[in-house]
Design an enzyme around this catalytic site. Structure first.
Site, PDB file in Angstrom:
ATOM      1  N   TYR A   1       0.851  -1.193   0.000  1.00 29.54           N
ATOM      2  CA  TYR A   1       0.000   0.000   0.000  1.00 29.54           C
ATOM      3  C   TYR A   1       0.889   1.246   0.000  1.00 29.54           C
ATOM      4  CZ  TYR A   1      -3.963  -3.002   1.396  1.00 29.54           C
ATOM      5  OH  TYR A   1      -4.936  -3.977   1.464  1.00 29.54           O
ATOM      6  N   SER A   2       0.839   1.973  -1.105  1.00 31.18           N
ATOM      7  CA  SER A   2       1.698   3.149  -1.301  1.00 31.18           C
ATOM      8  C   SER A   2       3.170   2.799  -1.068  1.00 31.18           C
ATOM      9  CB  SER A   2       1.267   4.305  -0.389  1.00 31.18           C
ATOM     10  OG  SER A   2       0.050   4.845  -0.843  1.00 31.18           O
TER      11      SER A   2
END
Length: 347
Positions: free
Chosen positions: A69-70
Site C-alpha cells: 500500500y503506497s
C-alpha cells in the site's frame, strides 16, 4: 440514524483470539507517489491519527495494512499513529501482507524465502513493531510450489516476528491443499482468508465459503462496498464525479445488477434510517462464515458512518430481498449436486 454502537467480537478460527466484527483497513493511507495509490486515497499523518483514534474509540481492535500500500507509506503512517496515540500493543491486532512488487529489483516480489523474510523485517521497521499478529500472503505466486510457501511461512512464524498466517485471493483448492500439507507436516496453518465479498460480488459462495466452514477458517471480506459502488454515490441517474469508482473501476461489477441492488438497499434502509452503505455492510456482516469485515475511509465522518452499520440487523425478509436481486447462478457441478440431492431427501 439513531445509534448506540456496541461492537461485537468474534473468534478467529481455532486460535482463541478475538477481533472486532469490523476491521479498519489502511489502503487510503499515503499516496504521495501518485498513480493508483493516490486514487485510493491520500491520507497523511494527522488524518491517519484521527482515523485510528476513531476506530479504536468505537471498539475496533483489528487493523489491516499491506507492505505494497503506497509502497510502504501506509505501514509507516500506521506505525507512527500507533506510537503517537500510545495505543497499547496488546489491545490491537495488526495484520500486514507480502507478495506485491516493492521496487524494480528482481527479488522484490513474490513468496520466495528471500522476499518473505526481507519483507517481514521491512514491514516491522516501518510499523515500529517487533511482531505482527497476522501475515497474509497477498495472492498467488505462480513460481512457488504451495509446499514451499507453507514451509517458508512456518519458519517465519517460528522466528516470533509473526503470530499467525493467513491468505488472500487464492482458490479454494489451493487453500485446502496448503492447510492439509501443513497439518501433515506439523507446520503452522492458515487461520483465515481475506477475499473480496460484497452483495453484488458473491463469487466466494461457490467454493471459498464452504471450504472455510469445513476447515473453520475465518473470512475477512475486503471491499464490502464493491469499490464504492454500494455507497449510494452510483445510481442509474447519477454517478458522483470525483468518487474513486469514476476513475478507477475496480473491483469489476455487473453494473446493471448493481443498480438494481442499490435500489433495493435504499428501500430496505428507510425503516432503519440507514444509508445504502450501512445496509450493504450489514448484509456482509450477517453472512455465513464472516468474522470481521474490512472497512476503509478517507475521513472520520465516513468512518463513523460505516461503523454505525453494526447497529443495523437485517430481518429475514430484508435478506431475502437482497438475495433475490443478487443471487448467484449455480455453476456446475453445483446445479448437478442440487438436482441429485433429491436422492437423499426424506419423503
Amino acid at each position: 440514524m439513531k445509534t448506540n454502537i456496541e461492537m461485537k467480537y468474534r473468534y478467529i478460527g481455532n486460535t482463541g483470539s478475538m477481533v472486532s466484527e469490523l476491521c479498519f483497513g489502511t489502503m487510503t493511507f499515503g499516496g504521495k507517489q501518485g498513480g493508483v495509490w493516490a486514487q485510493m486515497g491520500s491520507v497523511q499523518q494527522q488524518e491517519a491519527n484521527e482515523l485510528i483514534r476513531t476506530a479504536i474509540d468505537h471498539g475496533i481492535n483489528f487493523i489491516d495494512t499491506a507492505n505494497v500500500y503506497s509502497f510502504g507509506e501506509a505501514e509507516v503512517l500506521l506505525g507512527q499513529a500507533l506510537r503517537e496515540l500510545a495505543i497499547l500493543r496488546d489491545e490491537v491486532v495488526i495484520a500486514t501482507k507480502v507478495l506485491g512488487r516493492m521496487n524494480d529489483k528482481p527479488n522484490s516480489a513474490g513468496l520466495s524465502r528471500y522476499h518473505v523474510f526481507h519483507s517481514v523485517d521491512a514491514s516491522l521497521k516501518r510499523l515500529q513493531l517487533d511482531h505482527v499478529d497476522i501475515l497474509y500472503v497477498h495472492g498467488v505466486d505462480l513460481k512457488m510450489p504451495i509446499e514451499e510457501v507453507m514451509y517458508v511461512l512456518n519458519d517465519v512464524v517460528n522466528t516470533g516476528k509473526v503470530r499467525y498466517i493467513a491468505v488472500c485471493n487464492w482458490h479454494a483448492w489451493q487453500i485446502a491443499k496448503a492447510n492439509t500439507l501443513a497439518e501433515s507436516k506439523g507446520w503452522h496453518r492458515f487461520i483465515a482468508l481475506q477475499h473480496h465479498y460484497a452483495a453484488v460480488n458473491r463469487d466466494i459462495e461457490h467454493e471459498i465459503v464452504p471450504m472455510a466452514a469445513e476447515y473453520n477458517l475465518s473470512i475477512f471480506p475486503w471491499s464490502p462496498l464493491a469499490g464504492g459502488f454500494l455507497t449510494g454515490k452510483f445510481t442509474r441517474d447519477n454517478v458522483t464525479q470525483g468518487a474513486r469508482r469514476s476513475f478507477f473501476d475496480f473491483p469489476p461489477v455487473d453494473k446493471e445488477k448493481a443498480y438494481n441492488l442499490v435500489e433495493v438497499l435504499s428501500e430496505i434502509g428507510r425503516p432503519y434510517d440507514a444509508s445504502i452503505a450501512q445496509v450493504a455492510l450489514a448484509w456482509v456482516r450477517q453472512q455465513r462464515g464472516i468474522t470481521s469485515t474490512i472497512i476503509g475511509a478517507k475521513t472520520v465522518e465516513q468512518l463513523k458512518d460505516n461503523i454505525r452499520s453494526v447497529d443495523v440487523v437485517l430481518s429475514d425478509t430484508d435478506l431475502k430481498k437482497i438475495d433475490e436481486v443478487s443471487r448467484l447462478p449455480l455453476l456446475y457441478p453445483g446445479w448437478m449436486v442440487e438436482r441429485q440431492r433429491a436422492y437423499r431427501l426424506e419423503s
